[in-house]
Design a protein around this motif. Structure first.
Motif, mmCIF file in Angstrom:
data_model
loop_
_atom_site.group_PDB
_atom_site.id
_atom_site.type_symbol
_atom_site.label_atom_id
_atom_site.label_comp_id
_atom_site.label_asym_id
_atom_site.label_seq_id
_atom_site.Cartn_x
_atom_site.Cartn_y
_atom_site.Cartn_z
ATOM 1 N N ILE A 1 12.134 -2.728 3.797
ATOM 2 C CA ILE A 1 10.839 -2.438 4.403
ATOM 3 C C ILE A 1 9.720 -3.162 3.660
ATOM 4 O O ILE A 1 8.795 -3.712 4.278
ATOM 5 C CB ILE A 1 10.573 -0.920 4.417
ATOM 6 C CG1 ILE A 1 11.515 -0.223 5.408
ATOM 7 C CG2 ILE A 1 9.110 -0.623 4.771
ATOM 8 C CD1 ILE A 1 11.244 -0.569 6.861
ATOM 9 N N HIS A 2 9.773 -3.192 2.337
ATOM 10 C CA HIS A 2 8.734 -3.861 1.571
ATOM 11 C C HIS A 2 8.728 -5.373 1.811
ATOM 12 O O HIS A 2 7.707 -6.022 1.595
ATOM 13 C CB HIS A 2 8.899 -3.573 0.082
ATOM 14 C CG HIS A 2 8.377 -2.232 -0.312
ATOM 15 N ND1 HIS A 2 8.308 -1.791 -1.617
ATOM 16 C CD2 HIS A 2 7.873 -1.216 0.447
ATOM 17 C CE1 HIS A 2 7.793 -0.574 -1.646
ATOM 18 N NE2 HIS A 2 7.530 -0.202 -0.412
ATOM 19 N N GLN B 1 4.008 -6.053 -8.148
ATOM 20 C CA GLN B 1 4.325 -5.503 -9.460
ATOM 21 C C GLN B 1 5.704 -4.856 -9.475
ATOM 22 O O GLN B 1 6.466 -5.008 -10.439
ATOM 23 C CB GLN B 1 3.262 -4.480 -9.866
ATOM 24 C CG GLN B 1 3.454 -3.896 -11.257
ATOM 25 C CD GLN B 1 3.451 -4.952 -12.347
ATOM 26 O OE1 GLN B 1 2.756 -5.966 -12.245
ATOM 27 N NE2 GLN B 1 4.215 -4.723 -13.407
ATOM 28 N N GLU B 2 6.068 -4.145 -8.407
ATOM 29 C CA GLU B 2 7.401 -3.543 -8.325
ATOM 30 C C GLU B 2 8.481 -4.610 -8.337
ATOM 31 O O GLU B 2 9.551 -4.424 -8.923
ATOM 32 C CB GLU B 2 7.518 -2.687 -7.070
ATOM 33 C CG GLU B 2 6.952 -1.296 -7.208
ATOM 34 C CD GLU B 2 7.560 -0.331 -6.203
ATOM 35 O OE1 GLU B 2 8.751 0.003 -6.326
ATOM 36 O OE2 GLU B 2 6.824 0.079 -5.287
ATOM 37 N N LYS C 1 3.427 0.190 2.446
ATOM 38 C CA LYS C 1 3.213 -0.776 1.356
ATOM 39 C C LYS C 1 1.853 -0.507 0.709
ATOM 40 O O LYS C 1 0.965 0.061 1.312
ATOM 41 C CB LYS C 1 3.252 -2.201 1.911
ATOM 42 C CG LYS C 1 4.581 -2.590 2.551
ATOM 43 C CD LYS C 1 4.508 -4.016 3.078
ATOM 44 C CE LYS C 1 5.773 -4.412 3.807
ATOM 45 N NZ LYS C 1 5.723 -5.795 4.317
ATOM 46 N N TYR C 2 1.707 -0.951 -0.519
ATOM 47 C CA TYR C 2 0.433 -0.707 -1.205
ATOM 48 C C TYR C 2 0.123 -1.866 -2.159
ATOM 49 O O TYR C 2 0.986 -2.658 -2.473
ATOM 50 C CB TYR C 2 0.495 0.608 -1.968
ATOM 51 C CG TYR C 2 1.538 0.624 -3.057
ATOM 52 C CD1 TYR C 2 1.179 0.361 -4.377
ATOM 53 C CD2 TYR C 2 2.895 0.863 -2.797
ATOM 54 C CE1 TYR C 2 2.130 0.360 -5.391
ATOM 55 C CE2 TYR C 2 3.849 0.871 -3.788
ATOM 56 C CZ TYR C 2 3.448 0.622 -5.085
ATOM 57 O OH TYR C 2 4.395 0.609 -6.094
ATOM 58 N N ASP D 1 -0.419 -11.152 -0.795
ATOM 59 C CA ASP D 1 -1.511 -10.714 -1.663
ATOM 60 C C ASP D 1 -2.065 -9.356 -1.240
ATOM 61 O O ASP D 1 -2.699 -8.672 -2.040
ATOM 62 C CB ASP D 1 -2.646 -11.742 -1.639
ATOM 63 C CG ASP D 1 -2.247 -13.060 -2.301
ATOM 64 O OD1 ASP D 1 -1.249 -13.066 -3.051
ATOM 65 O OD2 ASP D 1 -2.934 -14.072 -2.071
ATOM 66 N N ALA D 2 -1.843 -8.974 0.024
ATOM 67 C CA ALA D 2 -2.399 -7.714 0.531
ATOM 68 C C ALA D 2 -1.791 -6.498 -0.153
ATOM 69 O O ALA D 2 -2.367 -5.403 -0.073
ATOM 70 C CB ALA D 2 -2.185 -7.624 2.042
#
Length: 252
Positions: A170-171, A98-99, A251-252, A91-92
């Motif tokens: 990485i994600h 979305q990606e 990450k975002y 959730d962070a």
């Protein structure tokens, strides 16, 4: 109370992987009624799986492959020949979630994607008979307990779009952090900060796919062993971090 067409429509929606609750809300049919129809349903004949199809978008596939190898799984639908793909997203990082949704829809256009919320994370989920063909690494047990390698057509995609593959890894199992240390400057100890990328995965095969791709991209890396386990891979050299920042980022 419900005619045959309503029953067929409800059961068809369930067979697509929809929950009883969502089908009930869409059709107005009670969950109890749908469940009773399922219980009385004759076993469906096993259909011949469709011929394997290549991913519709190779860039999105390279990214999704990285996500799958890190935090993904595939499971068979109990009542059909289809499969669920699930990618866990914390959730962070809502942008990552979305990606992930967008990548799935690009790889198999027109497919349904929904999110199952769990504590602290969400499982981005999609149903298709194509998932085992698109991810032949699928198999029983945990990924780190079985051999993981890319088939020729996957290697070709990763070789063509290596940075998207790295982004996916990485994600899923990586991060960008800021390390710090201290240095003596003109007799004064000053704090020095520098960015660093970490990738952590228990599977030696998946780590090898990651480092082999970094080597081809000219990114320098090192093992960061903790408690005797070489599960962590670090990228800390300034030029290599700059490359990662240009193509991956935090990450975002």
């Amino acid at each position: 109370m419900y005619d045959i067409s309503m029953r067929k429509r409800a059961l068809a929606l369930v067979s697509q992987g929809r929950s009883l609750n969502s089908v009930s809300k869409e059709t107005g049919i009670s969950r109890a009624a749908i469940r009773s129809w399922q219980d009385r349903l004759e076993p469906l004949p096993r259909m011949t799986p469709p011929a394997p199809e290549p991913p519709a978008d190779e860039i999105a596939y390279a990214y999704l492959l990285g996500l799958y190898l890190g935090d993904g799984c595939i499971s068979a639908h109990p009542r059909s020949t289809g499969y669920y793909l699930r990618i866990a997203c914390a959730d962070a990082w809502p942008g990552l979630l979305q990606e992930c949704r967008e990548a799935i829809q690009k790889v198999v256009p027109g497919i349904g994607v929904y999110t199952l919320q769990r504590q602290g994370c969400a499982a981005v989920t999609s149903y298709s008979r194509q998932w085992p063909h698109l991810f032949p690494q699928h198999g029983p047990g945990k990924k780190h307990e079985r051999a993981i390698s890319l088939v020729p057509w996957q290697r070709e995609i990763v070789n063509t779009h290596p940075w998207e593959f790295i982004r996916g890894l990485i994600h899923s199992d990586g991060c960008r952090i800021t390390n710090w240390t201290t240095r003596l400057v003109a007799g004064t100890r000053k704090r020095y900060e520098y960015p660093r990328y970490f990738f952590t995965n228990v599977s030696g095969d998946i780590r090898q796919l990651y480092t082999d791709t970094l080597d081809k991209l000219g990114v320098q890396w090192t093992y960061c062993t903790r408690n005797g386990d070489p599960f962590n891979i670090s990228v800390a050299r300034k030029a290599s971090v700059a490359l990662m920042d240009a193509h991956v980022g935090p990450k975002y």
